[in-house]
Design a protein around this motif. Structure first.
Motif, PDB file in Angstrom:
ATOM      1  N   HIS A 174       0.829  -1.217   0.000  1.00 38.66           N
ATOM      2  CA  HIS A 174       0.000   0.000   0.000  1.00 38.66           C
ATOM      3  C   HIS A 174       0.859   1.262   0.000  1.00 38.66           C
ATOM      4  N   HIS A 232       0.473   5.020   1.916  1.00 36.96           N
ATOM      5  CA  HIS A 232      -0.315   5.548   3.025  1.00 36.96           C
ATOM      6  C   HIS A 232      -1.329   6.556   2.466  1.00 36.96           C
ATOM      7  N   GLU A 277       7.464   5.337   7.609  1.00 32.76           N
ATOM      8  CA  GLU A 277       7.293   4.146   8.455  1.00 32.76           C
ATOM      9  C   GLU A 277       8.649   3.475   8.629  1.00 32.76           C
ATOM     10  N   TYR A 326      10.297  -0.363   9.168  1.00 30.73           N
ATOM     11  CA  TYR A 326      10.188  -1.817   9.234  1.00 30.73           C
ATOM     12  C   TYR A 326      11.552  -2.320   9.720  1.00 30.73           C
ATOM     13  N   HIS A 363       4.815   0.220  -0.213  1.00 30.79           N
ATOM     14  CA  HIS A 363       5.668  -0.811   0.365  1.00 30.79           C
ATOM     15  C   HIS A 363       4.930  -2.138   0.479  1.00 30.79           C
ATOM     16  N   HIS A 380      -4.213   3.419   5.157  1.00 26.61           N
ATOM     17  CA  HIS A 380      -3.737   2.494   4.125  1.00 26.61           C
ATOM     18  C   HIS A 380      -4.517   2.688   2.842  1.00 26.61           C
TER      19      HIS A 380
HETATM   20 ZN    ZN Z   1       2.557   1.044   5.780  1.00 22.49          ZN
END
Ligand code: ZN
Ligand code: PAN
Length: 186
Positions: A90, A92, A99, A101, A138, A160
């Motif tokens: 998705h 944002h 974000e 990760y 991502h 999302h």
């Molecule tokens: Zn995300």
């Protein structure tokens, strides 16, 4: 002054969240129609196969600005034809929100695509840290034979946007070619 115990625990070696306020969701193959390149192959597979699951700790209301959410994702190993099991992916909705990760277990690739559809991928391994800038779509693919586990932290007002990916897809796919992962342009 009162002393409190934490509401949430993260099992550091497993990446799993524990606590009563954790939201859990499961993504089965039947919910991923049209996501993989070979839809015919996907439709012929066991539709009840669990492809990935997500845990989220959302201490403020979703959409409220200023907060942070914390998550865990586990992607199971496997492929649809040549294409590794992966998340839907998705942008944002609040487009310019970033974000983090980071990898906990297993191996795979974080696939990133900017608003001009320029695409690249970063290898995810235990301990790898990935900064996902705003305006960048991502998705994560598991290229290994074990579950791929990663944690994430994102703004509570990110939202999302799955629709634009459903409509236009990513500009490349991570396929197994001659036994190796390869980012193949669409
Ligand atoms: Zn995300
Ligand atoms: C993650 C993802 C999670 C599942 O928490 O939502 O890995 O992937 P999809 O949402 O693409 O199905 C995140 O990026 N939150 O913003």
């Amino acid at each position: 002054m009162a002393l409190f115990n934490p509401k949430v625990f993260l099992t550091l070696t497993e990446g799993k969240l524990e606590g009563t306020e954790i939201k859990q969701s499961y993504k089965y193959l039947n919910a991923l129609a049209g996501v993989f390149k070979n839809e015919t192959a996907r439709a012929e597979m066991d539709q009840d196969a669990l492809i990935y699951e997500v845990q989220a700790y959302m201490p403020v209301e979703e959409g409220k600005s200023g907060g942070l959410f914390f998550g865990n994702s586990t992607i199971y190993p496997g492929k649809v034809d040549q294409e590794y099991f992966m998340t839907r992916g998705h942008f944002h909705s609040n487009f310019d929100t970033a974000e983090y990760y980071w990898g906990v277990k297993g191996e795979g690739y974080l696939i990133l695509m900017d608003e001009n559809r320029k695409i690249w991928a970063e290898k995810m391994t235990p301990g790898s840290v990935h900064y996902i800038p705003g305006k960048v779509a991502h998705r994560v693919a598991n290229t290994g034979s074990e579950p791929l586990v990663f944690n994430a932290c994102w703004p509570s007002d990110a939202g999302h946007d799955y629709e634009s990916i459903a409509e236009h897809g990513f500009s490349a796919r991570l396929l197994e070619v001659d036994g190796e992962p390869k980012l193949v342009e669409e």
